[in-house]
Design a protein around this motif. Structure first.
Motif, mmCIF file in Angstrom:
data_model
loop_
_atom_site.group_PDB
_atom_site.id
_atom_site.type_symbol
_atom_site.label_atom_id
_atom_site.label_comp_id
_atom_site.label_asym_id
_atom_site.label_seq_id
_atom_site.Cartn_x
_atom_site.Cartn_y
_atom_site.Cartn_z
ATOM 1 N N ALA A 102 0.932 -1.423 0.003
ATOM 2 C CA ALA A 102 -0.127 -0.109 -0.226
ATOM 3 C C ALA A 102 0.956 1.104 0.361
ATOM 4 O O ALA A 102 0.495 2.113 -1.301
ATOM 5 N N GLN A 103 2.273 0.933 0.277
ATOM 6 C CA GLN A 103 2.171 2.306 0.855
ATOM 7 C C GLN A 103 3.861 1.962 -0.280
ATOM 8 O O GLN A 103 4.470 3.198 -1.507
ATOM 9 N N SER A 106 2.453 1.710 -3.984
ATOM 10 C CA SER A 106 1.550 2.539 -4.801
ATOM 11 C C SER A 106 2.462 3.701 -4.966
ATOM 12 O O SER A 106 2.415 4.600 -5.894
ATOM 13 N N SER A 107 3.513 4.237 -4.007
ATOM 14 C CA SER A 107 4.098 5.715 -4.149
ATOM 15 C C SER A 107 5.445 4.782 -6.026
ATOM 16 O O SER A 107 5.806 5.873 -5.959
ATOM 17 N N ALA A 110 3.510 4.809 -8.516
ATOM 18 C CA ALA A 110 2.651 5.823 -8.849
ATOM 19 C C ALA A 110 4.310 7.135 -9.420
ATOM 20 O O ALA A 110 3.575 7.864 -10.217
ATOM 21 N N ALA A 220 -5.237 10.363 -14.279
ATOM 22 C CA ALA A 220 -6.822 9.602 -14.454
ATOM 23 C C ALA A 220 -5.539 7.825 -13.359
ATOM 24 O O ALA A 220 -5.668 7.233 -12.934
ATOM 25 N N VAL A 222 -2.411 7.493 -13.471
ATOM 26 C CA VAL A 222 -1.561 7.152 -13.118
ATOM 27 C C VAL A 222 -1.826 6.778 -11.520
ATOM 28 O O VAL A 222 -1.929 5.425 -10.667
ATOM 29 N N GLY A 223 -3.177 6.929 -11.314
ATOM 30 C CA GLY A 223 -3.604 6.867 -9.721
ATOM 31 C C GLY A 223 -4.255 5.533 -9.946
ATOM 32 O O GLY A 223 -4.211 4.770 -9.037
ATOM 33 N N ALA A 226 -1.352 3.139 -9.478
ATOM 34 C CA ALA A 226 -2.057 2.732 -7.492
ATOM 35 C C ALA A 226 -2.017 2.360 -7.140
ATOM 36 O O ALA A 226 -1.646 1.201 -6.298
ATOM 37 N N ASN A 227 -3.209 2.277 -7.641
ATOM 38 C CA ASN A 227 -4.641 1.265 -7.590
ATOM 39 C C ASN A 227 -4.047 0.272 -8.003
ATOM 40 O O ASN A 227 -4.244 -1.063 -6.758
ATOM 41 N N VAL A 230 -1.763 -1.729 -5.767
ATOM 42 C CA VAL A 230 -2.183 -2.510 -4.476
ATOM 43 C C VAL A 230 -3.047 -3.561 -4.552
ATOM 44 O O VAL A 230 -3.049 -4.933 -3.950
ATOM 45 N N VAL A 231 -4.177 -3.226 -5.111
ATOM 46 C CA VAL A 231 -5.207 -4.966 -5.513
ATOM 47 C C VAL A 231 -4.829 -6.210 -6.194
ATOM 48 O O VAL A 231 -4.233 -7.074 -5.010
ATOM 49 N N ALA B 94 -9.079 4.737 -3.440
ATOM 50 C CA ALA B 94 -7.736 4.378 -4.522
ATOM 51 C C ALA B 94 -8.708 5.182 -5.196
ATOM 52 O O ALA B 94 -8.245 6.753 -6.168
ATOM 53 N N ALA B 98 -8.760 9.174 -6.168
ATOM 54 C CA ALA B 98 -8.165 9.511 -7.133
ATOM 55 C C ALA B 98 -8.950 10.065 -8.465
ATOM 56 O O ALA B 98 -8.411 11.558 -9.597
ATOM 57 N N ASN B 102 -8.535 14.085 -9.193
ATOM 58 C CA ASN B 102 -8.052 14.665 -11.257
ATOM 59 C C ASN B 102 -9.083 16.033 -11.437
ATOM 60 O O ASN B 102 -9.002 16.866 -12.317
ATOM 61 N N VAL B 212 -1.735 13.007 -7.993
ATOM 62 C CA VAL B 212 -3.178 11.807 -8.283
ATOM 63 C C VAL B 212 -2.632 10.971 -7.133
ATOM 64 O O VAL B 212 -2.884 10.637 -6.938
ATOM 65 N N GLY B 213 -1.095 10.413 -7.782
ATOM 66 C CA GLY B 213 -0.628 10.095 -7.374
ATOM 67 C C GLY B 213 -0.465 9.357 -5.911
ATOM 68 O O GLY B 213 -0.346 8.519 -5.096
ATOM 69 N N THR B 216 -3.415 9.245 -3.600
ATOM 70 C CA THR B 216 -4.030 7.466 -4.764
ATOM 71 C C THR B 216 -3.600 7.059 -3.189
ATOM 72 O O THR B 216 -3.825 6.079 -2.090
ATOM 73 N N ASN B 217 -2.921 7.072 -2.603
ATOM 74 C CA ASN B 217 -1.161 6.528 -2.149
ATOM 75 C C ASN B 217 -1.837 7.053 -0.524
ATOM 76 O O ASN B 217 -2.045 5.963 0.338
ATOM 77 N N ILE B 220 -4.866 5.471 0.455
ATOM 78 C CA ILE B 220 -4.986 3.910 0.843
ATOM 79 C C ILE B 220 -4.418 3.561 1.747
ATOM 80 O O ILE B 220 -4.665 2.899 3.045
ATOM 81 N N VAL B 221 -3.258 4.264 2.558
ATOM 82 C CA VAL B 221 -2.078 3.344 3.701
ATOM 83 C C VAL B 221 -2.898 4.274 5.149
ATOM 84 O O VAL B 221 -3.561 3.533 5.893
#
Lengths: 253, 240
Positions: A102-103, A106-107, A110, A220, A222-223, A226-227, A230-231, B94, B98, B102, B212-213, B216-217, B220-221
């Motif tokens: 998650a940390q 995703s970073s 991203a 969008a 990029v998000g 990252a998501n 994690v999934v 997320a 996001a 956005n 955005v990144g 999101t990050n 989640i965390v």
């Protein structure tokens, strides 16, 4: 349905060929050690607090619920022989890896995704710096090593919080708690946890790099990368966890 | 913009006016139906894993007949609600963060303000309602899938007596445990939504794609950590 299955296997194949490519890049230099160590340092600092905060309550909850159950049978002394294997083998590695995904995952995804949508990845390639060597491999190696290290810390933290809610809060005999702990925990428990984390951490770095490099579609996208990192990692961790538990049960470890 | 300022305004927007219903329905479908596939897969494996893990721990001192009790307490009371919250929180949170981030960086939120529409009421309130109503349903669904998986693993794989398993389960898990799980779900859902909306809403135009990144990050965390900590607090209040 058929198309979905075909797409799944195509994705799996792409990830595997990506993994082979990453392994090849790690064996043949050039390697960017300074970048790797800088990244591991940053990720370790960022992950420390979330990972600790995620695992410590789990030890507390196992103790609280375990005490109420074992009290029914008047066997609350053996709580630690259930708590310790659960923390060592299952919850500490799984939760530490999920929080690293998650940390850190995703970073990383991203960051790579941002570079990709801004065209910086292509710029690297034009300068004949291989993006996999410079961007993906450091993240992969950093995740590979910080996850087991964090796991050692969280295992200790989970045990301490379990002990705190069992002994001072619920009033279990401290001698019985530690005696059962020492008699039940073996080195196998420790190595199972660390081995799992090594594998999961590598998977986090690999999936983050893979999805980051495939990012399309601006902010969008990029998000979304990252998501998805994690999934996908959580799916992998849960499925692998079950298979490993079954294997260990069959082996009698 | 501080978190508490945001929470206060979001609460006001949530409870003073009826949220736009089309938005609410769309986000409820997105959060609820959209999470079912992922949740089924993951909770199924978590249930199998819980049974196997419990068996491995109990067989050390010959207590494998208590597996039903372990799966009931460990699963219904603790594992399935919090796992549903963390998994769906990662996915829903997320997405929310996001999409809001956005909108912020493409100045759609300012556009709403210019048109005299309150973004708190139009964007944040329906999302809060949708997720806090979808999450308890997902938690209840997770209970069903997880228990079925634990039963399958215990009876068909590990050879525990099925009658014994069910008797243990019925003896220890009551309606109040299911209700507690659903109540936890409401709390987790609201928490996930408010954290995600905060991080999404806070990004600014200058942050660009990177913002955005980051949003999101953080969504989640922070939502995962807060759900796990809140679960401990709620369990300590409800069961001790």
């Amino acid at each position: 349905m058929i198309a979905g299955v075909r797409r799944f296997f195509a994705l799996l194949g792409e990830i595997l060929s990506f993994a082979v490519e990453v392994a090849r890049c790690m064996i043949q230099g050039p390697r960017f050690w300074a970048e790797t160590i800088r990244l591991a340092d940053v990720l370790m600092r960022r992950c420390l607090i979330p990972v600790g905060l995620a695992v410590a309550p789990v030890g507390a909850v196992i103790s609280l619920q375990g005490v109420s159950v074992f009290r029914m049978f008047g066997a609350d002394g053996i709580l630690s022989s259930m708590l310790a294997p659960a923390i060592f083998r299952q919850y500490s590695p799984a939760l530490a890896s999920v929080m690293v995904a998650a940390q850190a995952g995703s970073s990383i995804a991203a960051r790579i995704g941002t570079m990709k949508v801004r065209g910086q990845i292509d710029a690297l390639a034009v300068m004949s710096v291989d993006p996999i060597r410079y961007v993906v491999v450091p993240g992969f190696v950093a995740c590979l090593f910080i996850t087991p290290l964090l796991n050692i810390l969280t295992t200790a933290l989970g045990l301490v919080s379990g002990w705190f809610f069992a002994v001072p809060v619920s009033g279990i005999n401290p001698g019985a708690f530690t005696a059962n702990l020492y008699s039940q925990v073996t080195l196998v428990d420790l190595w199972v946890g660390i081995g799992k984390c090594f594998f999961f951490g590598g998977a986090v770095g690999l999936i983050a790099g893979f999805l980051g490099l495939r990012t399309t579609g601006g902010a969008a996208g990029v998000g979304k990368s990252a998501n998805n990192t994690v999934v996908y990692t959580i799916i992998l961790i849960l499925v692998a966890d079950y298979l490993v538990s079954m294997l260990l049960l069959e082996l009698g470890l | 913009m501080s978190f508490f300022w945001f929470v206060r305004h979001a609460l006001v927007a949530q409870f003073t006016r009826v949220p736009p219903l089309d938005q609410f329905v769309r986000h409820m479908v997105d959060a609820g139906v959209g999470s079912i596939g992922l949740l089924t897969l993951l909770i199924f494996f978590a249930g199998l894993s819980l049974a196997v893990q419990g068996y491995a721990a109990f067989v050390r001192f010959g207590g494998q007949e208590f597996l039903g009790l372990f799966c009931g307490i460990g699963g219904i009371r603790e594992l399935y609600p919090v796992m549903a919250a963390v998994i769906c929180g990662a996915r829903i949170g997320a997405n929310l963060a996001a999409s809001l981030a956005n909108m912020q960086i493409s100045e759609q939120v300012e556009a709403l303000e210019v048109m005299g529409i309150d973004p708190m009421n139009y964007l944040v309130a329906p999302r809060l309602w949708a997720v806090s109503l979808a999450m308890p349903l997902l938690c209840a669904y997770a209970d069903v899938v997880g228990l079925a998986a634990s039963y399958l693993a215990a009876v068909h794989q590990l050879g525990v007596n099925p009658g014994n398993f069910m008797a243990q389960l019925r003896g220890i898990v009551g309606w109040e445990d299911l209700a507690a799980g659903v109540f936890k779900g409401v709390a987790f859902g609201w928490l996930v939504a408010i954290v995600a909306c905060y991080h999404g809403y806070r990004s600014a135009k200058r942050d660009g794609a990177e913002g955005v990144g980051i949003a999101t990050n953080r969504a989640i965390v922070h939502s995962a950590v807060l759900c796990i900590v809140l679960n401990m607090i709620l369990s300590a209040i409800l069961y001790v």
